[in-house]
Design an enzyme around this catalytic site. Structure first.
Site, PDB file in Angstrom:
ATOM      1  N   CYS A 134       0.836  -1.205   0.000  1.00  0.00           N
ATOM      2  CA  CYS A 134       0.000   0.000   0.000  1.00  0.00           C
ATOM      3  C   CYS A 134       0.867   1.250   0.000  1.00  0.00           C
ATOM      4  O   CYS A 134       1.418   1.636   1.041  1.00  0.00           O
ATOM      5  CB  CYS A 134      -0.925   0.002   1.213  1.00  0.00           C
ATOM      6  SG  CYS A 134      -1.913   1.500   1.336  1.00  0.00           S
ATOM      7  N   CYS A 137      -0.578   4.131   2.149  1.00  0.00           N
ATOM      8  CA  CYS A 137      -0.358   3.985   3.596  1.00  0.00           C
ATOM      9  C   CYS A 137       1.104   4.255   3.963  1.00  0.00           C
ATOM     10  O   CYS A 137       1.390   4.952   4.928  1.00  0.00           O
ATOM     11  CB  CYS A 137      -0.685   2.563   4.066  1.00  0.00           C
ATOM     12  SG  CYS A 137      -2.115   1.825   3.296  1.00  0.00           S
ATOM     13  N   ASP A 138       2.028   3.661   3.210  1.00  0.00           N
ATOM     14  CA  ASP A 138       3.425   3.635   3.651  1.00  0.00           C
ATOM     15  C   ASP A 138       4.352   4.572   2.873  1.00  0.00           C
ATOM     16  O   ASP A 138       5.479   4.816   3.311  1.00  0.00           O
ATOM     17  CB  ASP A 138       3.971   2.197   3.546  1.00  0.00           C
ATOM     18  CG  ASP A 138       3.191   1.247   4.445  1.00  0.00           C
ATOM     19  OD1 ASP A 138       2.726   1.714   5.500  1.00  0.00           O
ATOM     20  OD2 ASP A 138       3.036   0.066   4.096  1.00  0.00           O
TER      21      ASP A 138
END
Ligand code: NAP
Length: 308
Positions: A134, A137-138
């Site tokens: 992701c 997200c990261d």
């Protein structure tokens, strides 16, 4: 046993949320099950620029939120419960969840798909310590870092572009000499100075100490083995369908995607499948939402014919 609802919708991504909106507007009492957070895979997407009616683009999480608000407006009951099984019980279907058993007339399964793993040594070990599925997200964790994206489809190339906002260098590692992504996205990647494409190459292993440090690569054309120093690796090599609930009720293709007809019917009367879970040529928010609408419409007609 809960008998409050006409129809169960399993999965609150775009397919499930659209099904819920259509079912409720069609006069049914739907219950929508989600085990984590509404939105499904779109919550992993930073920018959606091809959903009609939103020319300014929208963050996936925000689009999911808007769909959820719309479902709430029509009094869709949402349960944060994990569905364990579907069973047939005479004319009814039983939905067994982590909290209760629901008896309903019809079911729409919209459980979507999850990222495919590369299945190479180190992948599991370094997940969360350098290996990610992701970018939204990261990605922000990799400011001024060197990252690799694995894959050549729309997800890989779009996320590689997204990662250039943070990383100083993005390697795109693809197993062939041609990308699968749509042309406009390919052209953006070719034009981006931070992106370097490593063609004809697969990752054989992820290595490091506590954190990921390098990927061991194999060039499939030359047979050459090399090592690439990286701080992070983002894997986008497609998706596998979350089809477990339908094993006894639906036919599937060789990859496990569910076969439905134009009404989103599985081979079992009263059980429908919608969204990324289905065998189809295009997996998009718009096609998932359309599937959900069609499934709800079909279920409404089927309930009318069989229960009233
Ligand atoms: P995809 O289209 O299935 O592409 C997967 C990519 O990973 C392919 O390039 C494939 O290589 C590669 N791959 C598969 N297994 C591999 C392995 N074991 N090792 C190395 N590489 C491997 O998946 P996706 O990009 O996630 O897209 C899924 C669907 O969502 C598609 O229909 C896509 O169009 C859609 N999507 C659309 C958008 C958008 O419209 N904005 C954004 C994201 C996704 P090959 O090319 O050699 O097969």
């Amino acid at each position: 046993m809960n008998k409050d609802f006409d129809i169960a919708i399993i999965g609150a991504g775009p397919a499930g949320l659209s099904a819920a909106i259509y079912a409720a507007r069609g006069g049914l009492k739907p219950v929508l099950f989600e085990k984590m957070i509404h939105g499904g895979q779109i919550t992993l997407t930073d920018e959606i620029e091809n959903y009609p009616g939103i020319p300014e683009s929208i963050n996936g999480f925000d689009l999911a939120d808007r769909m959820k608000k719309q479902a709430d407006k029509f009094d869709v009951a949402t349960k944060m419960e994990d569905v364990n099984s579907i069973k047939e019980d005479g004319k009814m279907k039983l939905i067994e969840t982590s909290a209760d058993t629901y008896s309903v007339k019809a079911v729409i399964v919209a459980t979507g798909a999850q990222p495919r793993k590369l299945d190479v040594p180190g992948e599991q070990n370094f997940t969360g310590r350098g290996v990610s599925y992701c970018a939204t997200c990261d990605g922000p964790l990799y400011r001024d870092a060197v990252v690799a994206v694995i894959g050549g489809g729309d997800s890989a190339v779009e996320e590689a572009l997204f990662l250039t906002k943070f990383a100083k260098k993005v390697y795109l590692i693809h197993r062939r000499d041609k990308l699968r992504a749509v042309k406009i996205v390919q052209d953006r990647a070719f034009a981006n100075e931070k992106i370097e494409i490593i063609w004809d190459t697969v990752v054989e292993e992820f290595a490091g100490d506590l954190m990921l440090k390098r990927a061991k690569l194999l060039n499939r054309k030359t047979g050459e083995h090399t090592e690439l120093e990286i701080d992070g690796a983002f894997i986008f090599v497609g998706f596998v369908p979350n089809n477990e609930l339908l094993t006894d009720f639906a036919d599937m293709d060789e990859r496990g995607f569910v076969k439905v007809n134009g009404k989103m019917e599985t081979r079992t009367a009263g059980i429908y499948s919608a969204g990324d879970l289905n065998e189809k040529v295009l997996r998009q928010v718009i096609t998932a939402a359309a599937d959900g609408a069609i499934a709800a419409f079909s279920a409404e007609k089927w309930i009318e014919e069989n229960f009233e």
